[in-house]
Design an enzyme around this catalytic site. Sequence first.
Site, short mmCIF file in Angstrom:
data_model
loop_
_atom_site.label_atom_id
_atom_site.label_comp_id
_atom_site.label_asym_id
_atom_site.label_seq_id
_atom_site.Cartn_x
_atom_site.Cartn_y
_atom_site.Cartn_z
N LYS A 58 -1.77 -8.71 4.44
CA LYS A 58 -1.27 -8.38 3.02
C LYS A 58 -0.42 -9.09 2.26
O LYS A 58 -0.37 -9.43 1.11
CB LYS A 58 -1.19 -6.85 3.00
N HIS A 79 31.89 -2.76 41.72
CA HIS A 79 32.77 -3.71 41.31
C HIS A 79 33.03 -3.51 40.00
O HIS A 79 32.38 -3.06 39.24
CB HIS A 79 32.51 -5.00 41.74
N LYS A 125 39.47 9.19 35.62
CA LYS A 125 40.77 8.54 35.39
C LYS A 125 40.61 7.03 35.56
O LYS A 125 40.28 6.63 36.70
CB LYS A 125 42.07 9.22 35.98
N HIS A 126 40.61 6.19 34.53
CA HIS A 126 40.44 4.96 34.59
C HIS A 126 39.14 4.63 35.31
O HIS A 126 39.08 3.62 36.00
CB HIS A 126 41.75 3.97 35.23
N ASN A 165 36.85 -0.86 47.35
CA ASN A 165 36.22 -0.52 48.68
C ASN A 165 36.53 1.29 48.48
O ASN A 165 37.62 1.63 48.05
CB ASN A 165 36.93 -0.75 49.88
N GLY A 169 0.69 -1.21 0.04
CA GLY A 169 -0.06 0.14 -0.14
C GLY A 169 0.58 1.30 -0.06
O GLY A 169 0.79 2.06 -1.11
#
Length: 527
Positions: A69, A527, A277-278, A420, A38
Amino acid sequence: MSDLRPIRRALFSVSDKTGLVEFARFLAERDVEILSTGGTCKALRDAGLTVVEVADYTGFPEMLDGRVKTLHPKVHGGLLGIRGNAEHEAAMAEHGINPIDLLVVNLYPFEATVAKGADYDTTIENIDIGGPAMIRAASKNHDSVAVVVDVEDYQRVMEEMTAHAGATTLGLRKHLAATAYARTGAYDAAISQWFARELGDTFPRRVVVAGQLKQSLRYGENPHQQAAFYVTGDQRPGIATARQLQGKELSYNNLNDTDAAFELAAEFEAPTVAIIKHANPCGVASGPDIVSAYKAALACDPVSAFGGIIAINRKLDGATAEEICKLFTEVVIAPEADEAAVAAFASKKNLRLLVTGGMPDPTSAGMTLRAVSGGYLFQNKDNGRVSLDELKVVTKRAPTEQEVKDLLFAFRVCKHVKSNAIIYVKDGCTVGIGAGQMSRVDSSRIAAWKSQEAATAAGQAQPPGTIGSVVASDAFFPFADGLLAAAAAGATAIIQPGGSMRDAEVIAAADEKGLAMVFTGMRHFRH
């Protein structure tokens, strides 16, 4: 036997009309018969192309509000019939089924419908049925049929047909089939995820992870690892929505660190800068304006900030950009950047500047995923927050109003520091961060030591910033030693989850040192 298959008949049924007319005209110029449904049919006819409507080809009209269809033997037989198979070809001839050599389908925009917040019934109607069925049929029969589900592949098909006198190679058809199956898989994944959300089923029996390639990366965390960046279609502002205005190509580590920085900056309502950083923050500060916040964040650990990522929760302005230019920086990310900021960075050709168009909502729901051997770990995103009225004062001395402000600030930062985690804060700025240590007392000591190093590097005669600061711990103190290390560094107040078997011992140590301490009842391991 040659693997080339000429395209003589094509079926189009697309919701995304990008490049449609140009591709169809290319085919028509090579005498390819075009079938279409269509809306696609109308678009092609309006462009002056000769098209056979599928309803005319099958002898059955579109029905049930367009739900039916293309679900017809003359369509699926044309896609699935094996060329060169005498039985298949006889059956096709008997039932008037013509082979279809090229299928061009992109699906109802289900993902976009969900993103717009459509109601349940509208979303259901945007689940495509005929499209995936045709795609799977054509992909299965890729030995003879080419299937295109992405507008980006139109050009590849045209190039092959030009090179091979109107035919496609088996190699291309295999690649197109693989892409097609990935598309229907991602489509079904989006539908199943939407249903799960509607049903409140956080962890359904089966879960599918789907993404679309946004960027191939030079390598992963290390040069010997291959990597790529995939996006899920989530419109949450961040690295997936960011536009890179300048700078070198983003690396795997850039993307990971930038995401961490931007999510942290989003935690705060006041003008805030986070330096990462990291994947760990080395400085976070709020201030009356961005340039003040940046200077305070940098002061926390200017040595670690070298070569870091800077995230800003406001439009980046020229004054802040000029300050950032004084430091070697890998990436700057902000919701917007003004012309002065862009001009200031122009001399820093390698610095990547990203703008996202907005800030993510840190309280929004979401999931995180981590691969483990043989599977994945899923969990709710840590969107937990602690408010003032949720703090439980457990010491003889209650914190002052300023200490409370800094305690709440520190605990929000704590959520984004690898465990930690110990965070020292004073006047809305981090002044010492201890991250990722196996011992909480070591994190306390490292954060204090880094604060002393920062003061020394700045040439200050006064004591380090930890004097008169507050401290946040991402989890409870299992012993009093971590708290005593913070007290020795000059901290005056502590915020921690509480819940240790030795809480009484830790509280007594805080009282002995004259510290104020509050429990949150919420932990923020990362973590």
